[in-house]
Design an enzyme around this catalytic site. Structure first.
Site, PDB file in Angstrom:
ATOM      1  CG  HIS A   1      -1.872   1.240   1.214  1.00  0.00           C
ATOM      2  ND1 HIS A   1      -3.102   0.906   0.655  1.00  0.00           N
ATOM      3  CD2 HIS A   1      -1.720   2.584   1.919  1.00  0.00           C
ATOM      4  CE1 HIS A   1      -4.242   2.432   0.786  1.00  0.00           C
ATOM      5  NE2 HIS A   1      -3.018   2.882   1.259  1.00  0.00           N
ATOM      6  CB  CYS A   2       1.843   2.825  -2.650  1.00  0.00           C
ATOM      7  SG  CYS A   2       3.082   5.143  -2.842  1.00  0.00           S
ATOM      8  N   PRO A   3       1.936   4.727   0.564  1.00  0.00           N
ATOM      9  CG  PRO A   3       2.857   5.293   1.983  1.00  0.00           C
ATOM     10  CD  PRO A   3       2.566   4.397   1.081  1.00  0.00           C
TER      11      PRO A   3
ATOM     12  N   GLY B   1      -1.941   6.805  -2.568  1.00  0.00           N
ATOM     13  CA  GLY B   1      -2.907   6.229  -1.943  1.00  0.00           C
ATOM     14  C   GLY B   1      -3.607   5.781  -1.914  1.00  0.00           C
ATOM     15  CD  GLN B   2      -6.545   2.334  -4.660  1.00  0.00           C
ATOM     16  OE1 GLN B   2      -6.509   1.328  -3.528  1.00  0.00           O
ATOM     17  NE2 GLN B   2      -7.261   2.587  -5.407  1.00  0.00           N
TER      18      GLN B   2
END
Length: 432
Positions: free
Chosen positions: A189-191, A194-195
């Protein structure tokens, strides 16, 4: 729309309001994950989608400084056509990078649809190898096996049962605790976007970080060129050149630091692509060349990521779904309770024709009244009522608090929300 039967004991006036009048909802309006939707369910983002503003800011600000301050010297020093081409390439490359960012963030990463109910334990236990510590294998009451083995290219892979989604995760699938979904070929999950990064957006994610790296190097190189042109034109030192173009010095330092971070991330994911691994698998399983059942060789792995067809989404977020009104109210109350834990817990039971609203502070009074009923004589024809049943003002205030949050959560208009309120108030309160 599914209409449950009328609760028993309703009067004719109450039965005029049909549960079928509840407006139909779309799948994204009752989505059980933590995602956020835009454009009527056409775009799906993670719960931390606000981080996109920061990512876009970090991309656009240095490009703005480059095109506003550095490009002037480049256009003057080079031929006008060459200088303009340098600026146009930077602007077009920036638009391309932002487009890849939204292609990564605004699409379904490969969410596995949830089951409405858990699978049959006996059916799942047949033909699958389960661990010896599973209670069902010891003759205890049957339950769903926590794991089972599947074959991938002749290698046994252990897949786990997801209690939240009530399904066995396919190979390379994992449950994201942030988005609260099982994602096919889950990477991480890549901050920054945001996805979740999964099977349907990993290609765009790699293109985004690689193009961001190239954009940083592009600005870095031409900022150095700009300083060298100033030094050669004015025959000055580096420090005087920096004083004449401080934006070039700022961009050189900024792009150098960002290029190390994003460039390192690009190199790491290039290694994962060539070895056909995910970030999750690399940190958890530590595949070597002989253990990885998905490895097809460098060329085959690269073709799988960049040239294979992206599978269609398994979810139709805009389809109309049948929703039980009781589930709608319970979901809205759960949402309100998550936003404000001090709110009293409320439960709605349309099937039994009951409506209970019990506050924690009134529970002790209710018990005292129940204990005293046996020793008191009832007078009159009306049965006694509990304290919370007479607090109409409290219930009305609570309804006012729930109404706006309920409408925001499901995207309903005031008219649609009023229909649900009519159904909600047509059910008589519980009497004891």
């Amino acid at each position: 729309m599914y209409a449950p039967p009328h609760p028993p004991g309703l009067s004719n006036s109450n039965s005029r309001t049909s549960v079928a009048d509840v407006p139909s909802l779309r799948a994204y309006q009752v989505w059980k994950g933590s995602n956020r939707f835009c454009c009527g369910g056409r775009l799906i983002f993670g719960p931390d989608a606000r981080s996109l503003y920061m990512t876009i800011f970090l991309i656009l600000v240095p490009v703005f400084l480059f095109c506003t301050f550095v490009s002037r010297t480049l256009i003057e020093e080079f031929h006008h056509r060459t200088g303009n081409i340098i600026v146009v390439i930077c602007a077009v490359f920036t638009v391309y990078t932002i487009a890849l960012l939204f292609l990564t963030s605004g699409r379904d990463p490969g969410i596995i649809p949830r089951n409405q109910q858990p699978p049959d334990p006996e059916d799942e236990a047949e033909g699958s190898v389960v661990s010896s510590d599973w209670p069902g294998s010891l003759g205890v009451a049957p339950s769903i096996p926590p794991t089972k083995d599947v074959k991938v290219n002749g290698v046994a892979i252990k897949v786990k049962y997801c209690q939240t989604c009530m399904l066995y995760r396919p190979p390379r699938c994992s449950h994201c605790s942030i988005c609260n979904n099982c994602v096919d070929r889950f990477d991480h999950h890549c901050p920054w976007v945001g996805q979740c990064i999964g099977k349907r957006n990993y290609r765009f994610f790699f293109m985004f970080i690689s193009s961001t790296t190239l954009l940083c190097l592009y600005v870095f190189v031409f900022s150095i060129v700009n300083l060298s042109k100033i030094m050669s034109t004015h025959h000055c030192s580096l420090w005087k050149a920096l004083s004449k173009s401080p934006a070039s010095g700022i961009l050189i330092l900024y792009t150098f630091l960002v290029a190390w971070f994003v460039g390192g991330l690009t190199g790491f994911h290039l290694y994962l692509i060539l070895t056909n691994q995910t970030t999750y698998e690399n940190f958890r399983y530590r595949y070597d060349r002989r253990m990885n059942p998905y490895n097809r060789g460098w060329a085959g792995n690269a073709l799988e990521i960049f040239c294979s067809r992206i599978p269609p989404s398994r979810n139709n977020f805009r389809e109309k779904v049948e929703v039980d009104p009781a589930e709608i109210f319970n979901n809205s109350v759960s949402y309100m309770h998550a936003m404000n834990p001090e709110l009293p817990k409320i439960s709605f039971d349309f099937g039994m024709g009951k409506r209970q609203a019990v506050a924690a502070e009134d529970f002790a009074d209710a018990q005292n009244q129940l204990e005293g009923i046996g020793g008191l004589e009832r007078c009159g024809t009306q049965p006694p009522r509990l304290a919370w049943e007479t607090k109409d003002n409290w219930e009305m205030n609570l309804d006012r608090m729930l109404a706006p949050e309920f409408g925001v959560q499901f995207g309903m208009s005031p008219k649609e929300l009023q229909k649900i309120n009519d159904v909600h108030h047509s059910v008589p309160p519980l009497q004891i």
